[in-house]
Design a protein around this motif. Structure first.
Motif, PDB file in Angstrom:
ATOM      1  N   UNK A 163       0.864  -1.188   0.000  1.00 54.17           N
ATOM      2  CA  UNK A 163       0.000   0.000   0.000  1.00 54.17           C
ATOM      3  C   UNK A 163       0.894   1.229   0.000  1.00 54.17           C
ATOM      4  N   UNK A 164       0.789   2.031  -1.061  1.00 50.45           N
ATOM      5  CA  UNK A 164       1.645   3.205  -1.197  1.00 50.45           C
ATOM      6  C   UNK A 164       0.770   4.458  -1.309  1.00 50.45           C
ATOM      7  N   UNK A 165       1.388   5.602  -1.153  1.00 50.82           N
ATOM      8  CA  UNK A 165       0.675   6.862  -1.274  1.00 50.82           C
ATOM      9  C   UNK A 165       1.328   7.932  -0.435  1.00 50.82           C
ATOM     10  N   UNK A 166       0.768   9.135  -0.487  1.00 52.11           N
ATOM     11  CA  UNK A 166       1.275  10.238   0.323  1.00 52.11           C
ATOM     12  C   UNK A 166       1.009   9.967   1.802  1.00 52.11           C
ATOM     13  N   UNK A 167       1.746  10.642   2.688  1.00 52.20           N
ATOM     14  CA  UNK A 167       1.460  10.503   4.116  1.00 52.20           C
ATOM     15  C   UNK A 167       0.020  10.912   4.445  1.00 52.20           C
ATOM     16  N   UNK A 168      -0.557  10.234   5.419  1.00 55.86           N
ATOM     17  CA  UNK A 168      -1.893  10.544   5.942  1.00 55.86           C
ATOM     18  C   UNK A 168      -3.007  10.313   4.914  1.00 55.86           C
ATOM     19  N   UNK A 169      -2.769   9.368   3.986  1.00 57.94           N
ATOM     20  CA  UNK A 169      -3.804   9.059   2.989  1.00 57.94           C
ATOM     21  C   UNK A 169      -4.754   7.972   3.462  1.00 57.94           C
ATOM     22  N   UNK A 170      -4.480   7.355   4.612  1.00 60.09           N
ATOM     23  CA  UNK A 170      -5.352   6.309   5.141  1.00 60.09           C
ATOM     24  C   UNK A 170      -4.835   4.903   4.913  1.00 60.09           C
ATOM     25  N   UNK A 171      -3.540   4.763   4.634  1.00 63.77           N
ATOM     26  CA  UNK A 171      -2.974   3.438   4.357  1.00 63.77           C
ATOM     27  C   UNK A 171      -3.050   2.526   5.580  1.00 63.77           C
ATOM     28  N   UNK A 172      -2.650   3.062   6.721  1.00 65.91           N
ATOM     29  CA  UNK A 172      -2.662   2.247   7.944  1.00 65.91           C
ATOM     30  C   UNK A 172      -4.077   1.870   8.343  1.00 65.91           C
ATOM     31  N   UNK A 173      -5.025   2.796   8.151  1.00 63.50           N
ATOM     32  CA  UNK A 173      -6.414   2.492   8.478  1.00 63.50           C
ATOM     33  C   UNK A 173      -6.925   1.348   7.613  1.00 63.50           C
ATOM     34  N   UNK A 174      -6.585   1.373   6.331  1.00 67.15           N
ATOM     35  CA  UNK A 174      -7.005   0.295   5.429  1.00 67.15           C
ATOM     36  C   UNK A 174      -6.445  -1.047   5.902  1.00 67.15           C
ATOM     37  N   UNK A 237       9.529  -6.230  -3.704  1.00 67.76           N
ATOM     38  CA  UNK A 237       9.129  -7.641  -3.761  1.00 67.76           C
ATOM     39  C   UNK A 237       7.621  -7.828  -3.859  1.00 67.76           C
ATOM     40  N   UNK A 238       6.855  -6.754  -3.802  1.00 64.86           N
ATOM     41  CA  UNK A 238       5.408  -6.886  -3.924  1.00 64.86           C
ATOM     42  C   UNK A 238       5.035  -7.232  -5.364  1.00 64.86           C
ATOM     43  N   UNK A 239       3.886  -7.901  -5.516  1.00 69.74           N
ATOM     44  CA  UNK A 239       3.415  -8.250  -6.861  1.00 69.74           C
ATOM     45  C   UNK A 239       2.302  -7.321  -7.320  1.00 69.74           C
ATOM     46  N   UNK A 240       1.706  -6.603  -6.375  1.00 69.83           N
ATOM     47  CA  UNK A 240       0.603  -5.700  -6.691  1.00 69.83           C
ATOM     48  C   UNK A 240       0.676  -4.506  -5.746  1.00 69.83           C
ATOM     49  N   UNK A 241       0.448  -3.313  -6.283  1.00 71.16           N
ATOM     50  CA  UNK A 241       0.463  -2.102  -5.478  1.00 71.16           C
ATOM     51  C   UNK A 241      -0.944  -1.519  -5.379  1.00 71.16           C
ATOM     52  N   UNK A 242      -1.339  -1.143  -4.169  1.00 66.25           N
ATOM     53  CA  UNK A 242      -2.551  -0.362  -3.961  1.00 66.25           C
ATOM     54  C   UNK A 242      -2.130   1.088  -3.780  1.00 66.25           C
ATOM     55  N   UNK A 243      -2.500   1.928  -4.732  1.00 66.29           N
ATOM     56  CA  UNK A 243      -2.080   3.324  -4.702  1.00 66.29           C
ATOM     57  C   UNK A 243      -3.189   4.154  -4.063  1.00 66.29           C
ATOM     58  N   UNK A 244      -2.977   4.566  -2.821  1.00 70.93           N
ATOM     59  CA  UNK A 244      -3.996   5.281  -2.051  1.00 70.93           C
ATOM     60  C   UNK A 244      -3.961   6.772  -2.365  1.00 70.93           C
ATOM     61  N   UNK A 280      -5.759   1.695  -8.235  1.00 70.88           N
ATOM     62  CA  UNK A 280      -5.872   3.037  -7.665  1.00 70.88           C
ATOM     63  C   UNK A 280      -7.052   3.040  -6.689  1.00 70.88           C
ATOM     64  N   UNK A 281      -6.810   3.510  -5.472  1.00 64.98           N
ATOM     65  CA  UNK A 281      -7.824   3.487  -4.411  1.00 64.98           C
ATOM     66  C   UNK A 281      -8.022   4.914  -3.901  1.00 64.98           C
ATOM     67  N   UNK A 282      -9.190   5.486  -4.168  1.00 65.71           N
ATOM     68  CA  UNK A 282      -9.532   6.817  -3.666  1.00 65.71           C
ATOM     69  C   UNK A 282     -10.199   6.663  -2.304  1.00 65.71           C
ATOM     70  N   UNK A 283      -9.563   7.181  -1.280  1.00 63.18           N
ATOM     71  CA  UNK A 283     -10.005   6.964   0.099  1.00 63.18           C
ATOM     72  C   UNK A 283     -10.687   8.212   0.678  1.00 63.18           C
TER      73      UNK A 283
END
Length: 344
Positions: A163-174, A237-244, A280-283
């Motif tokens: 799970x990647x994205x800018x800080x405070x995008x909700x990655x940890x919550x997800x 090493x990830x095979x898929x990225x979730x872009x938050x 792409x995940x819009x949170x």
């Protein structure tokens, strides 16, 4: 404390010295040489241990020496070899020579073992030097000193989904909503300073995958800004990225610009990483309902994703809205890529 990169010093065991000895026995006036060989020094091995998740142990102790070989003795008794030293490291650890940059090994399978450095050979006893012209040799080899070098250990997390994205995008919550992982969650940037892993069950309950909550990225991450190199390493090493993407207008950023900036940083760090499949995940959809500006931004994101062929999912990690559909999409994409690793 999470430690994912460290330098350590390793030294192979010294070889034992050969022995100068002659057979002294009643009624055997010319017994001849019987000095034994010295034992070989122990080697330093690295072994992948799935129970470990950090290189923290090496933070407190940096120097490691294998046992030396024992000296040879009379009566043709060879010295015992030194015991090998086995250092256990987490799965995903890359071991390289610090000074030459040469990759020694990449430990990705539980129980996999590689040699960090070999022990030295033991010296020969004087019995080895006996010949027809020199039947009483008075020489023996000293054991060779053990080789030594500095090694760099670098941990790259093994995860199916990052799970990647800018800080405070909700990655940890997800990650906390879809798995049992409990990363730190707070309403300020860079709450997550170290990666955390969680295991997610697919909606059908038949399989699972490993998801990694990675610290936020910022412009310049590919050049090391904001600890970018340390964070980007764990996406390799990830095979898929979730872009938050953060839809909250209070962030002061345009979500589409965020998407482009992070993708540019991935490309600058590694073209192979930039080509990794993405969802792409819009949170934070729960915070922006009825906001015309956010609706326009979301429409621009949809058009961009349609043009680039990237799937878009609108969710609220806090309320759970859209999460079942997202997990089904992740499982379907992993089906296309082929299931792997420990969780499935």
């Amino acid at each position: 404390m999470f430690v994912d990169e460290i330098d350590i010093f390793v030294k192979g065991g010294d070889g034992g010295a050969g022995c100068v000895s002659f057979r002294r026995e009643k009624f055997v006036p010319r017994g001849g040489p019987d000095g034994g060989d010295g034992g070989d020094g122990g080697s330093v091995f690295f072994e992948a241990d799935p129970a470990l998740t950090t290189l923290l142990d090496f933070h407190y102790k940096r120097h490691y020496h294998a046992e030396r070989g024992q000296h040879g003795e009379g009566s043709n008794r060879s010295g015992a070899g030194g015991d090998d030293l086995v250092l256990r490291v987490p799965l995903g650890t890359v071991i390289a020579d610090r000074d030459r940059g040469e990759i020694i090994g990449d430990l990705t399978v539980p129980g996999q073992r590689i040699v960090g450095i070999r022990g030295a050979r033991g010296g020969r006893g004087n019995a080895r030097f006996s010949s027809s012209t020199n039947q009483a040799p008075r020489r023996a080899d000293l054991g060779r000193p053990g080789p030594e070098r500095w090694l760099r250990l670098e941990l790259k997390l093994l995860a199916d989904v990052g799970v990647i994205g800018f800080p405070n995008a909700g990655k940890s919550t997800l990650v906390s909503r879809v798995s049992a992982a409990k990363p730190k969650i707070a309403d300020y940037p860079f709450t997550t300073l170290q990666p955390s892993l969680g295991i997610v069950r697919t909606p059908d309950g038949e399989r699972s995958f490993v998801i990694a909550d990675l610290p936020g990225l910022i412009p310049g991450a590919s050049e090391g800004r904001g600890l970018g190199h340390q964070f980007l390493r764990h996406t390799e090493r990830t095979r898929l990225l979730l872009h938050m993407l953060d839809l909250d207008p209070a962030s002061g950023r345009d979500p589409l610009d965020d998407l482009r900036v992070i993708n540019a940083e991935l490309a600058a760090y590694s073209p192979e990483l930039a080509a990794r499949p993405q969802l792409v995940v819009a949170n934070k959809a729960d915070l922006v309902e009825g906001d015309a500006g956010v609706a326009a931004a979301l429409d621009r994101i949809r058009r961009h994703c349609t043009a680039t062929g990237q799937p878009l999912h609108v969710i609220s990690a806090a309320t759970g809205r859209g999460l079942p559909e997202l997990l089904r999409a992740v499982a379907a994409r992993l089906d296309d890529l082929g299931w792997a690793r420990a969780a499935s």
